[in-house]
Scaffold this active site. Structure first.
Site, PDB file in Angstrom:
ATOM      1  N   ARG A 296      -6.437  -4.241  -9.114  1.00 23.71           N
ATOM      2  CA  ARG A 296      -5.645  -3.560  -8.080  1.00 23.71           C
ATOM      3  C   ARG A 296      -6.609  -2.830  -7.143  1.00 23.71           C
ATOM      4  O   ARG A 296      -6.952  -1.667  -7.361  1.00 23.71           O
ATOM      5  CB  ARG A 296      -4.676  -2.566  -8.717  1.00 23.71           C
ATOM      6  CG  ARG A 296      -3.515  -3.185  -9.463  1.00 23.71           C
ATOM      7  CD  ARG A 296      -2.589  -2.101 -10.008  1.00 23.71           C
ATOM      8  NE  ARG A 296      -1.282  -2.620 -10.379  1.00 23.71           N
ATOM      9  CZ  ARG A 296      -0.945  -3.007 -11.609  1.00 23.71           C
ATOM     10  NH1 ARG A 296      -1.820  -2.963 -12.579  1.00 23.71           N
ATOM     11  NH2 ARG A 296       0.274  -3.447 -11.860  1.00 23.71           N
ATOM     12  N   ARG A 332      -6.852  -8.486  -6.099  1.00 23.90           N
ATOM     13  CA  ARG A 332      -5.702  -8.429  -5.210  1.00 23.90           C
ATOM     14  C   ARG A 332      -6.068  -7.561  -4.008  1.00 23.90           C
ATOM     15  O   ARG A 332      -6.626  -6.479  -4.171  1.00 23.90           O
ATOM     16  CB  ARG A 332      -4.503  -7.819  -5.930  1.00 23.90           C
ATOM     17  CG  ARG A 332      -3.314  -7.656  -4.988  1.00 23.90           C
ATOM     18  CD  ARG A 332      -2.101  -7.183  -5.717  1.00 23.90           C
ATOM     19  NE  ARG A 332      -2.173  -5.780  -6.036  1.00 23.90           N
ATOM     20  CZ  ARG A 332      -1.252  -5.142  -6.754  1.00 23.90           C
ATOM     21  NH1 ARG A 332      -0.227  -5.802  -7.237  1.00 23.90           N
ATOM     22  NH2 ARG A 332      -1.351  -3.861  -7.002  1.00 23.90           N
ATOM     23  N   GLU A 431       6.390 -11.729  -6.202  1.00 24.42           N
ATOM     24  CA  GLU A 431       7.006 -10.461  -6.609  1.00 24.42           C
ATOM     25  C   GLU A 431       8.229 -10.128  -5.760  1.00 24.42           C
ATOM     26  O   GLU A 431       8.781  -9.046  -5.879  1.00 24.42           O
ATOM     27  CB  GLU A 431       5.987  -9.320  -6.621  1.00 24.42           C
ATOM     28  CG  GLU A 431       5.183  -9.143  -5.362  1.00 24.42           C
ATOM     29  CD  GLU A 431       4.120  -8.044  -5.496  1.00 24.42           C
ATOM     30  OE1 GLU A 431       4.102  -7.305  -6.492  1.00 24.42           O
ATOM     31  OE2 GLU A 431       3.304  -7.927  -4.554  1.00 24.42           O
ATOM     32  N   ASN A 454       6.805  -6.406 -12.104  1.00 30.20           N
ATOM     33  CA  ASN A 454       7.250  -5.029 -11.830  1.00 30.20           C
ATOM     34  C   ASN A 454       8.079  -4.991 -10.551  1.00 30.20           C
ATOM     35  O   ASN A 454       9.149  -4.390 -10.493  1.00 30.20           O
ATOM     36  CB  ASN A 454       6.054  -4.084 -11.678  1.00 30.20           C
ATOM     37  CG  ASN A 454       5.091  -4.201 -12.832  1.00 30.20           C
ATOM     38  OD1 ASN A 454       5.498  -4.547 -13.923  1.00 30.20           O
ATOM     39  ND2 ASN A 454       3.820  -3.930 -12.596  1.00 30.20           N
ATOM     40  N   ARG A 465      11.921   1.003  -8.727  1.00 29.03           N
ATOM     41  CA  ARG A 465      11.122   1.167  -9.943  1.00 29.03           C
ATOM     42  C   ARG A 465      10.678   2.603 -10.167  1.00 29.03           C
ATOM     43  O   ARG A 465      10.200   2.963 -11.242  1.00 29.03           O
ATOM     44  CB  ARG A 465       9.922   0.198  -9.943  1.00 29.03           C
ATOM     45  CG  ARG A 465       8.908   0.479  -8.875  1.00 29.03           C
ATOM     46  CD  ARG A 465       7.928  -0.679  -8.711  1.00 29.03           C
ATOM     47  NE  ARG A 465       6.734  -0.543  -9.511  1.00 29.03           N
ATOM     48  CZ  ARG A 465       5.653  -1.316  -9.372  1.00 29.03           C
ATOM     49  NH1 ARG A 465       5.639  -2.311  -8.489  1.00 29.03           N
ATOM     50  NH2 ARG A 465       4.601  -1.126 -10.103  1.00 29.03           N
ATOM     51  N   CYS A 502       1.212 -11.191 -14.035  1.00 31.04           N
ATOM     52  CA  CYS A 502       0.335 -10.013 -14.129  1.00 31.04           C
ATOM     53  C   CYS A 502       1.126  -8.714 -14.133  1.00 31.04           C
ATOM     54  O   CYS A 502       0.557  -7.639 -14.204  1.00 31.04           O
ATOM     55  CB  CYS A 502      -0.695 -10.014 -13.007  1.00 31.04           C
ATOM     56  SG  CYS A 502       0.049  -9.853 -11.382  1.00 31.04           S
TER      57      CYS A 502
END
Ligand code: PEP
Ligand code: MG
Length: 557
Positions: A296, A332, A431, A454, A465, A502
């Site tokens: 990240r 990423r 995502e 997520n 979230r 991931c």
């Protein structure tokens, strides 16, 4: 002994001293000062520094977000210089012999209350500005940072909530556990706790904070979500025993190092690690991760007070690639926005930040920032096996725009005579439901997919979230999510592309078999979950009628 219960988001036990995390703006204390003239001189120097900062921010904002948006910093500068505001502060220092920090905070409170009580909505909104500038002046008065980043001993951090930028600034070696009044299990703070191997409990409720005094002995049980303050002897010995057993189980898992991630019937899968900084590479290697499935990179930005430059980024990426010695590293690109905010980006306030200018959208809106990162990545690419992955994709056109910028970054390097590799895999995160639904059209454009569960869960189930009240509506195993993953996996394979997961769901061992059945090629998890997932994989038998083996056999495998 007092017990509080929240939700454990990383299963481990910590026993130690509790400390309440205080933000700087809550730290202002009233102090008596004799030399008021010196205090006023200190105030004036701090205001000069605040004005210099605001001018710098204004100039930056002017070029990046335009004059209309930059104007607010000009207003802030005028507020710092405002005569009435300054008279009120200086009057308080002189008449009450108080320190400048306290006088600024009280004057700001008074002015903010005055603005808030006005009828005009524009004037009401100035209350937030006055608090903002008072925080800036107070920061300039004391160069101390937030309480938590200056830990002198190992402690259990107790907080109302922790922003990712606050969490990354904590001295990780001194944090035994996090316990927060609010928070949700998919928040980046919870993810960070997992990747740092730190027991973490969220959603304990606000009452617990007033019960904690710094230095109280406490137990944080990340398995049950229990936080016990001033435990009695029997609670303490039970926690010590549980901690010991957990450590023994972890030691047992170590026996799986060097073994294959292979099911009983011979299906192999990659198990990689998710990391947020180059410092976590050690954790990934100790736990025998086959590669890095998600770096990240935005944490590099969150740890900084200004945009990290190309050289700085290049050094970090090179270090990660070299440390992984040829094993695949997927970095990423910047996924800032939503809950991951860095002040210097000066992102405007959004009504729905999770649906806002985040991830690759921000990078495409501010190509200079993106190009700096892409050049750093391509420069690093010659030091290992690099994959670059792009977050928050919804359309093919975004991928085309990204590729145009990748080509531009490479051209810039070539023009400068700087070497880069042409073997960099380019992939996207799946995502958003949109990306999953059109994965058939996206697959030909990329080298791989990586499912970010997520966010995929958040966007598919319409559950923020970050919102702890939605936990009960947010079924992470929801059929809609599972179907999207399966559908995307089929499309990836149809086009001979590999697909990984991931998001946090990759570490949910109750789903490992389902994921392997879907054809998932790689699971990327927090380093401390690599061996647990390997254990799960090695117990799976995909043949019809085969039974799951039990835990005890793990050591023999
Ligand atoms: C995800 O969304 O699953 C993901 C891996 O990205 P992040 O948690 O950083 O948003
Ligand atoms: Mg995401």
């Amino acid at each position: 002994m007092t017990k509080f219960t929240g939700k454990g988001v990383y299963g481990a036990v910590a026993i130690g001293k509790a400390v309440v995390f205080r933000r700087q703006d809550a730290q202002v204390k009233r102090q008596h000062v004799e030399d008021t003239a010196a205090e006023i001189a200190r105030l004036s120097a701090a205001e000069d520094a605040a004005i210099a900062q605001l001018e710098e921010i204004y100039n930056k904002a002017l070029t990046e977000v335009g004059e209309a948006n930059a104007q607010i910093f000009e207003i802030h500068r005028m507020m710092v210089e405002d005569e009435d505001f300054n008279e009120s502060i200086i009057g308080m220092i002189n008449s009450r012999n108080v320190n400048a920090e306290y006088a600024v905070a009280v004057a700001a409170d008074n002015f903010a209350a005055m603005f808030s009580s006005m009828d005009d909505a524009y004037m009401q909104a100035r209350a937030a500005d006055i608090r903002d500038i008072s925080n800036r002046i107070i920061k300039c008065l004391s160069d101390s940072t937030s309480a938590g980043s200056k830990l002198t001993e190992s402690v259990i951090i107790c907080a109302d909530d922790l922003a990712p930028s606050e969490t990354v600034l904590l001295d990780k070696d001194k944090v035994l556990a996090f316990v927060t009044a609010h928070g949700s299990s998919n928040s980046h703070t919870a993810i960070l706790a997992r990747s740092m191997n730190i027991p973490a409990i969220i959603g304990v409720g606000t009452d617990f904070l007033s019960a904690v005094s710094d230095g109280d002995t406490a137990i944080a049980d990340g398995f049950t979500g229990e936080f016990i303050l001033s435990p009695d002897a029997s609670a303490l010995s039970a926690a010590q025993e549980k901690k010991k057993q957990d450590e023994e189980k972890r030691d047992l898992l170590q026996k799986l190092k060097g073994k294959d991630n292979v099911t009983r019937d011979g299906r192999k899968i990659n198990i990689f690690a998710n990391i947020g900084s180059a410092d976590s590479i050690g954790e990934a290697l100790i736990n025998d991760a086959g590669g890095i499935g998600l770096f990240r990179s935005e944490f590099l930005y969150l740890e900084s007070s200004d945009y990290p430059g190309e050289e700085e980024q290049f050094r970090v990426y090179k270090r990660v690639l070299e440390s992984m010695a040829g094993r695949k590293v997927i970095i990423r690109t910047l996924d800032i926005g939503a809950d991951k905010q860095a002040d210097y980006f000066m992102l405007g306030k959004e009504e729905n930040p999770a649906l806002g200018l985040r991830g690759v959208r921000l990078c495409l809106a501010r190509p200079e920032i993106f190009l700096t990162q892409l050049r750093a990545l391509y420069r690093a690419s010659v030091y290992g096996t690099l994959g670059i992955m792009f977050p928050m994709i919804t359309s093919a056109s975004e991928i085309r725009d990204i590729y145009a910028l990748c080509s531009k970054a490479k051209d810039q390097l070539a023009d400068a005579g700087i070497e880069y590799s042409d073997k960099v895999e380019l992939g996207i995160m799946i995502e958003t439901p949109a990306a999953a639904i059109i994965s058939d059209s996206l697959a030909p454009l990329v080298d791989f997919f990586s499912v970010g569960t997520n966010d995929l869960i958040q966007y598919t189930l319409a559950c923020d979230r970050q919102n702890p009240d939605l936990e009960r509506f947010c079924d992470t195993h929801h059929e809609a999510v599972m179907r999207l993953i399966e559908f995307t996996a089929k499309n990836a394979h149809k086009h001979k592309k590999w697909i990984g997961i991931c998001g946090e769901l990759a570490a949910d061992t109750s789903l490992t078999k389902a994921f392997i059945n879907m054809g998932i090629d790689e699971l990327s998890v927090s380093p401390s979950f690599v061996l647990r997932v390997r254990e799960a994989v090695r117990q799976i038998d995909l043949r019809k009628g085969a039974k799951k083996t039990d835990d005890k056999e793990m050591a023999d495998i």
